[in-house]
Design a protein around this motif. Structure first.
Motif, PDB file in Angstrom:
ATOM      1  N   GLY A 489       0.807  -1.206   0.000  1.00 27.41           N
ATOM      2  CA  GLY A 489       0.000   0.000   0.000  1.00 27.41           C
ATOM      3  C   GLY A 489       0.846   1.264   0.000  1.00 27.41           C
ATOM      4  O   GLY A 489       2.030   1.257   0.340  1.00 27.41           O
ATOM      5  N   SER A 490       0.219   2.354  -0.408  1.00 27.36           N
ATOM      6  CA  SER A 490       0.889   3.658  -0.392  1.00 27.36           C
ATOM      7  C   SER A 490       0.692   4.311   0.966  1.00 27.36           C
ATOM      8  O   SER A 490      -0.127   3.883   1.777  1.00 27.36           O
ATOM      9  CB  SER A 490       0.323   4.556  -1.503  1.00 27.36           C
ATOM     10  OG  SER A 490      -1.075   4.721  -1.322  1.00 27.36           O
ATOM     11  N   ALA A 491       1.468   5.380   1.204  1.00 33.23           N
ATOM     12  CA  ALA A 491       1.401   6.068   2.494  1.00 33.23           C
ATOM     13  C   ALA A 491      -0.004   6.628   2.715  1.00 33.23           C
ATOM     14  O   ALA A 491      -0.625   7.188   1.811  1.00 33.23           O
ATOM     15  CB  ALA A 491       2.424   7.182   2.546  1.00 33.23           C
ATOM     16  N   LEU A 492      -0.513   6.456   3.937  1.00 38.72           N
ATOM     17  CA  LEU A 492      -1.852   6.929   4.274  1.00 38.72           C
ATOM     18  C   LEU A 492      -1.822   8.439   4.471  1.00 38.72           C
ATOM     19  O   LEU A 492      -0.912   8.982   5.111  1.00 38.72           O
ATOM     20  CB  LEU A 492      -2.344   6.234   5.550  1.00 38.72           C
ATOM     21  CG  LEU A 492      -2.360   4.700   5.488  1.00 38.72           C
ATOM     22  CD1 LEU A 492      -2.865   4.120   6.800  1.00 38.72           C
ATOM     23  CD2 LEU A 492      -3.237   4.219   4.326  1.00 38.72           C
ATOM     24  N   SER A 514     -11.933  -1.573   7.157  1.00 37.47           N
ATOM     25  CA  SER A 514     -10.713  -1.056   7.806  1.00 37.47           C
ATOM     26  C   SER A 514      -9.858  -2.178   8.372  1.00 37.47           C
ATOM     27  O   SER A 514      -8.711  -1.958   8.780  1.00 37.47           O
ATOM     28  CB  SER A 514     -11.075  -0.075   8.929  1.00 37.47           C
ATOM     29  OG  SER A 514     -11.827   1.017   8.442  1.00 37.47           O
ATOM     30  N   THR A 515     -10.415  -3.411   8.435  1.00 37.30           N
ATOM     31  CA  THR A 515      -9.646  -4.557   8.952  1.00 37.30           C
ATOM     32  C   THR A 515      -8.425  -4.793   8.072  1.00 37.30           C
ATOM     33  O   THR A 515      -8.481  -4.677   6.850  1.00 37.30           O
ATOM     34  CB  THR A 515     -10.544  -5.809   8.967  1.00 37.30           C
ATOM     35  OG1 THR A 515     -11.669  -5.571   9.808  1.00 37.30           O
ATOM     36  CG2 THR A 515      -9.779  -7.015   9.474  1.00 37.30           C
ATOM     37  N   GLY A 516      -7.305  -5.112   8.701  1.00 37.86           N
ATOM     38  CA  GLY A 516      -6.101  -5.406   7.940  1.00 37.86           C
ATOM     39  C   GLY A 516      -4.841  -5.158   8.754  1.00 37.86           C
ATOM     40  O   GLY A 516      -4.872  -4.928   9.964  1.00 37.86           O
ATOM     41  N   THR A 517      -3.688  -5.230   8.031  1.00 42.27           N
ATOM     42  CA  THR A 517      -2.369  -5.027   8.638  1.00 42.27           C
ATOM     43  C   THR A 517      -1.862  -3.646   8.274  1.00 42.27           C
ATOM     44  O   THR A 517      -1.899  -3.240   7.104  1.00 42.27           O
ATOM     45  CB  THR A 517      -1.373  -6.096   8.158  1.00 42.27           C
ATOM     46  OG1 THR A 517      -1.857  -7.387   8.539  1.00 42.27           O
ATOM     47  CG2 THR A 517      -0.004  -5.867   8.767  1.00 42.27           C
ATOM     48  N   TYR A 518      -1.393  -2.914   9.281  1.00 46.99           N
ATOM     49  CA  TYR A 518      -0.875  -1.551   9.100  1.00 46.99           C
ATOM     50  C   TYR A 518       0.586  -1.528   9.507  1.00 46.99           C
ATOM     51  O   TYR A 518       0.992  -2.157  10.493  1.00 46.99           O
ATOM     52  CB  TYR A 518      -1.672  -0.552   9.944  1.00 46.99           C
ATOM     53  CG  TYR A 518      -3.101  -0.366   9.482  1.00 46.99           C
ATOM     54  CD1 TYR A 518      -4.073  -1.323   9.771  1.00 46.99           C
ATOM     55  CD2 TYR A 518      -3.492   0.763   8.759  1.00 46.99           C
ATOM     56  CE1 TYR A 518      -5.384  -1.169   9.352  1.00 46.99           C
ATOM     57  CE2 TYR A 518      -4.805   0.930   8.343  1.00 46.99           C
ATOM     58  CZ  TYR A 518      -5.749  -0.042   8.637  1.00 46.99           C
ATOM     59  OH  TYR A 518      -7.032   0.121   8.220  1.00 46.99           O
TER      60      TYR A 518
END
Length: 1195
Positions: A489-492, A514-518
């Motif tokens: 992913g790209s930067a939030l 919104s569930t997932g790995t950050y």
């Protein structure tokens, strides 16, 4: 499995979380992080500034500090170094700066009275404590005095003086009689703040011979007593009889009855008085009046109202107290005394001063190299406190220069800092009422990013609520933080997410997607770090069927239903509350899944019942009200704790058991649930009851286990749901037979007190454990490494035995066995000990010295053989001293030696604090528990040259028109061979600006130098220092003025003696006179109107002209403006200070200074650069002001 971290629900949690955000380069309180980072010292605990000690106990002066590396500690006493190693009564707690002064064994507390200050130092700086003023408490006796009996008539006023002795701290005063009963007080009789006892009017019942004033000194827990005072009050009838029998009408006050009278004040005196109090203290104002009938006291504030929440009345309203007083409480307070015959008042003018208090105390500053920052120190007080700075405990003016530091009053500004800029700064704010001292360090760190949040942390959040993902980080310079979702992913960005300064990522409204790995990434110029966390979104908990309102009759059953739907991955808990509290602990209340049932409903069961559904992430609730209606009430039964059991009987009496039986008392309508049995041992612990056992409430007998040789009595208590009954009457006594002991003594140790003995100690058995009469101990011992048999001795019931004639420091095996008249206890455990130590026999060998620099040397030595130590090795001790070459042995007894001890088996150590360019000698000794061994042969070494101290003095003499002569004394510590002196000087003009700097080199053998070709009548500032081959030393400064050119002064013409000037002044005076005459003539031409004439004719003689400036009546006078300054006044109205008032004042060194020194040595006052004109004396010119280098209050 990732570690779960659950977030609190609601927006309130977000606000609380954001309040804890760390600022830039604030070090988080993470233990692993703190272990790796260096940190300057911080004082964590210290004794109070005013430390009053008990002279009967050891003195403990606290000083605790933290830092990395751990700081070392030193002390000053009365401004000079306090060498604790030289005083055998003073010890310092290991790893701490806390001092313990052992005055209980010898010495006096008065010897150690003084001002102490602690310094904690490591490689990053030095922190200092407050000035700790140590004073022993004092409780002196009353001076002996002969007190005459007091006789007076009924109704008169009376004051019984106390005048207690001055103690430290001041005593608490109270009045009692010979029976130590407090004397009753009332509106008529009361004790004043000074301790005196005041009678507004006396009555016959006040007659007694034992009015005694007591002074209680709380610090030493002592009470001193004044001699009793005898008071006799004579009534009118008695007075008439006495006068008729013995006295004339005028010899005893008066024969007339004492009539009623209006109030007058016994204290304070006069119509007005003044009171000064400090901010934050308790303001106590007192008015005590006499009169008949007894006056009543009222209080008002003339220019305002009394603060409602801080005002209290004491002593029957004779004392007004205002707590937490502030400057706003200043003003005039009036007390009014009133009775039926009149009223009087007294005005107390209150002024509230303030010791310094913080507005903004300096905070620790952590910076990275090249960054900027500042320390701010702001305090207030009355008068305004003076701010001064120190660096590592040294006044900033003489501290080592730091190019990154700039002082701007109450602020230190740092720019482009480097690691060498790390230091501890102290801010001192002081005025005449006290001072504040704050330590704040500047710590310059260069650290790559670290992420402190645990990896793979799992966050669970309810849908449609905020989600906060932690990324606690640290780095220097401050890292930048970026968040990414998923693997690629790209930067939030901020449009959907909120990125907080502390690294936290906020999702304002979390949804299922919104569930997932950050991933959190932290970067600075020294590196990068990242961390992954996981987010799960859960369904909210909902109540789909709520409990409903119910009305039931007393005695019936009611049921409430509460059905809940929740996320299946979360655990649900349903709790029922009654009136927002727990349900009664009663079997009538039954909770079954989603139902609450109440059986046999009572009136007390009415109220609100709430169903609370909880998961680990959220909570919902719903309520319903239960109303209870009942038929005509019937008398309720009595519910109480049971009555005590009775008829206790002992049967089946055996050596180690007995059967106890009893009859239960009434249960008072609540079933008995259990019985508690206790016993008393009348032989060993009479009157003390111990818990024996508990049995079911259905039993009335119990089989009890017993111990030998105990005289038993038993008692029983019954217990129901309301509590326990009173104890039953004790049973008959039963003495069990004696037996051998079951256990042996504990805490057995074997330690020698002398080189040839072994002291064996143990904790004896108590009487209950002895199991029989004749308790003794068999003490056995033998050498651990030998083949000897056990040696034994039987001793009485003691706790120590000494074995004499043992070899020095040999391991022994010892054991202690209990026995009595019946037999021995089981075989005891064996414990290893040592016989006594002796002094070591051998000195360390091969001592080498490596001189590191002019003040530091490193010493190495070879360890001594373990057998020659003859004890537990505690370390090595180095003795070192300055010595004259070739005279080591001749003068050794007169040389002051310094000692450094190195713990354990270390074979090297550093000698700090050496004097440069000096000849030193040292030796090394080994230390065990007994003491020191012999010294090694002396080793000598020399320290290289260092920079010199400042010249001892600098004087300017023989000022002429264009020259000044300087005389000086060489430095007291040259620290080497002087090569030359450097003199720099520059002129100071009338606006206090400095001119160009002139640099001059002077040979080292000179002590006098004349500067020529200077400007006349000019002030010069001189900077003077010495040099060695190692560099330049500290400088000394001085100022001087060249003389005035007398020829030029004589050419100046006195304008007042010139003819043209005299004529001009005459013309001006004549013109003014003509103008006054013209104005007078024009005024008289105006005439008067008839009304004006009538008003003038009938003018009211009571009317007085009013002053134009202040609105008061009466004739105007400016005499007040010309009153001379009263003696004792500190500062005249024009802010100048006359020299004759103080010949040795700081005013001589600077203009506009009204200065004093308070008790801690700090300078109090204000500095002003504004020039006041003064008459010149002789040919001296007025000097420019110079700053006052005031002494810091804590140095």
């Amino acid at each position: 499995m990732p570690k779960k971290k659950r977030l609190p629900a609601g927006r309130v949690a977000l606000i609380l979380f954001l309040c804890q955000m760390i600022s830039a380069l604030e070090v988080p309180l993470d233990p692993k992080l703190l272990e790796d980072l260096v940190q300057p010292p911080t004082i964590t605990q210290q004794s109070p500034k005013d430390y009053i000690i008990d002279p009967r106990e050891n003195i403990v002066i606290q000083c605790e500090a933290k830092g990395k590396p751990p700081p070392s500690f030193s002390w000053t006493r009365n401004g000079t170094h306090f060498d604790i190693d030289k005083d055998p009564l003073v010890t310092m707690k290991p790893g701490s700066g806390t001092l313990t002064i052992n005055i209980m064994s010898e010495g006096k507390a008065e010897t150690y009275e003084g001002v102490y200050q602690c310094t904690a130092r490591n490689e990053r700086g030095a922190a200092i404590s407050n000035n700790i003023v140590v004073r022993p408490s004092r409780s002196p006796l009353w001076t002996k005095e002969k007190l005459e009996p007091i006789t007076l008539r009924n109704g008169q006023s009376l004051v019984l003086p106390c005048r207690p002795p001055l103690g430290l701290p001041p005593p608490i005063i109270f009045w009692m009689d010979n029976s130590f009963q407090r004397l009753p007080q009332s509106e008529r009789v009361s004790q004043g703040l000074n301790g005196d006892l005041y009678f507004s009017n006396v009555l016959p019942e006040d007659t007694r011979e034992d009015y005694i004033c007591y002074a209680r000194f709380n610090h030493t827990q002592t009470i001193q007593q004044k001699q009793p005072i005898s008071v006799k009050v004579i009534s009118v009838d008695e007075l008439n009889d006495t006068i008729a029998a013995n006295l004339s009408d005028t010899e005893f006050y008066s024969a007339k009855p004492n009539r009623e009278r209006p109030p007058t004040f016994l204290t304070p005196e006069g119509n007005t008085s003044n009171k000064e109090e400090l901010r934050g203290n308790v303001l106590s104002l007192e008015c005590i009046a006499e009169g008949l009938p007894t006056p009543v006291i009222y209080w008002i504030k003339e220019d305002g109202t009394l603060p409602t929440n801080r005002t209290f009345y004491r002593n029957f309203k004779k004392t007004l107290q205002i707590i937490q007083v502030s400057e706003a409480d200043s003003g005039n307070y009036q007390c009014i005394a009133k009775n039926a015959l009149g009223a009087i008042h007294h005005t107390i003018s209150v002024t509230v001063k303030a010791a310094p208090y913080w507005i903004l105390a300096p905070q620790n500053l952590v910076l990275s190299p090249g960054e900027d920052g500042s320390l701010i120190c702001r305090a207030n007080g009355n008068p305004k406190p003076r701010i001064s700075w120190l660096s590592n405990g040294v006044p900033i003016e003489i501290a080592p220069d730091d190019p990154s530091r700039k002082i701007d009053g109450d602020t230190i500004i740092f720019s482009n800092v480097q690691e060498r800029s790390s230091a501890v700064y102290q801010c001192n704010a002081s005025n005449e009422y006290g001072y504040l001292l704050a330590n704040a360090f500047v710590n310059v760190l260069a650290e790559p990013p670290r992420i402190l949040t645990s990896a793979n942390t799992l966050y669970q959040v309810i849908a449609n609520r905020p989600a906060l993902l932690d990324c606690a980080f640290f780095g220097s310079p401050l890292p930048t933080i970026e968040w990414f979702k998923g693997a690629k992913g790209s930067a939030l960005r901020d449009d959907i997410y909120v990125l907080h300064e502390n690294g936290t990522l906020e999702i304002p409204v979390a949804q299922k997607d919104s569930t997932g790995t950050y991933t959190c990434v932290a970067r600075n110029k020294l590196g990068m770090a990242k961390n992954e966390v996981h987010l799960e979104i859960k369904d909210p908990t909902r109540i789909i069927k709520q409990p409903e309102y119910a009305v039931v009759q007393r005695g019936s059953t009611v049921s409430f239903e509460c059905k809940v739907k929740h996320d299946h991955t979360l655990t649900l808990t349903i709790t029922w509350l009654k009136d927002n509290g727990e349900l009664p602990s009663d079997g009538r209340f039954t909770v079954d899944k989603d139902h609450l049932e109440v059986a046999d409903v009572r009136d007390s069961d009415g109220g609100a019942y709430t169903c609370v559904a909880n998961t680990t992430l959220d909570m919902v609730s719903a309520s319903a009200v239960l109303s209870v209606v009942a038929p005509t009430p019937t008398p309720a039964p009595i519910y109480d704790v049971p009555n005590p059991p009775f008829d206790l009987e002992l049967t089946d009496q055996l050596d180690k058991s007995v059967q106890l039986s009893w009859t239960p008392g009434d249960d008072n309508n609540r079933p008995i649930t259990k019985f508690i049995i206790e016993y008393e041992d009348a032989m060993h612990e009479a009157g003390l009851w111990h818990h024996q056992t508990e049995v079911s409430g259905m039993q009335t007998t119990a089989q009890l286990k017993l111990s030998p040789y105990v005289n038993y009595s038993f008692r029983v208590m019954a217990v129901n749901s309301l509590g326990r009954s009173l104890p039953s009457e004790p049973s008959e006594q039963y003495l069990t037979k004696a037996a051998e002991p079951d256990t042996n003594p504990t805490a057995v140790e074997g330690l020698g007190s002398e080189p040839d003995n072994l002291v064996i100690t143990w904790k004896p058995l108590n009487g209950f454990e002895s199991n029989g009469p004749g308790l003794q101990y068999k003490v056995s011992w033998r050498q651990k490494d030998g083949d000897d048999e056990w040696a034994s001795v039987v001793v009485a019931n003691v706790s120590k035995y000494i074995v004499s004639g043992t070899p020095t420091f040999v391991p022994y095996l010892v054991k202690v066995q209990a026995l009595n008249d019946v037999g021995f206890a089981p075989e005891p455990a064996v414990v290893m000990g040592h016989s006594g130590e002796d002094l070591p026999m051998v000195a360390p060998g091969n001592v080498r010295v490596n001189v590191v620099n002019s003040t530091l040397a490193e010493v190495h030595w070879d360890p001594v053989p373990l057998k020659s130590i003859r004890g537990h090795l505690q370390g090595y001790r180095i003795y070192y001293w300055k010595a004259q070459e070739g005279s080591l042995k001749r003068n050794r007894r007169h040389i002051e030696k310094k000692i450094l001890t190195f713990q354990g088996s270390k074979t090297h150590g550093m000698l700090p604090g050496l004097e440069p360019f000096s000849h030193y000698a040292l030796n090394v000794r080994v230390v065990n528990g007994k003491g020191e061994g012999p010294a090694s042969p002396d080793r000598v070494f020399n320290t290289p040259e260092g920079v010199p101290s400042a010249p001892s003095s600098l004087k300017i003499i023989n000022p002429t028109l264009d020259s000044l002569t300087l005389e000086w004394d060489p430095p007291s510590r040259p620290n080497g061979i002087l090569t030359e002196y450097t003199l720099k000087y520059q002129p100071i003009n009338s606006t206090h600006e400095l001119g160009p700097l002139v640099d001059l080199k002077i040979p080292a053998n000179k002590t006098r130098w004349t500067l020529k070709n200077l400007n006349f009548s000019t002030r010069y500032k001189f900077y003077f220092y010495a040099q060695t081959a190692a560099g330049s030393g500290s400088q000394i400064t001085e100022e001087a003025v060249t003389t005035v050119d007398e020829a030029m002064a004589s050419r100046q013409v006195d304008i007042a003696t010139q003819g043209w000037f005299i004529g001009l002044m005459c013309a001006v005076a004549l013109l003014i006179l003509i103008l006054l005459i013209v104005c007078f003539i024009r005024r008289n031409k105006g005439g008067k109107y008839p009304v004006k004439e009538k008003e003038d004719a009938h003018a009211d003689p009571e009317i007085q002209p009013m002053k134009e400036d202040d609105g008061t009546f009466g004739e105007y006078s400016d005499a007040e403006d010309h009153k001379p300054l009263k003696k004792g006044s500190r500062t005249p109205s024009d802010r100048t200070v006359k020299k004759e008032d103080s010949d040795d004042s700081l005013v001589d060194y600077g203009e506009g200074v009204n200065g004093q020194f308070n008790e801690d040595g700090s300078f109090i006052g204000q500095y002003s650069g504004k020039k006041e004109k003064e008459p010149a004396e002789g040919n001296e010119s007025s000097e420019a002001p110079s700053p006052v280098n005031a002494m810091n209050s804590f140095v």
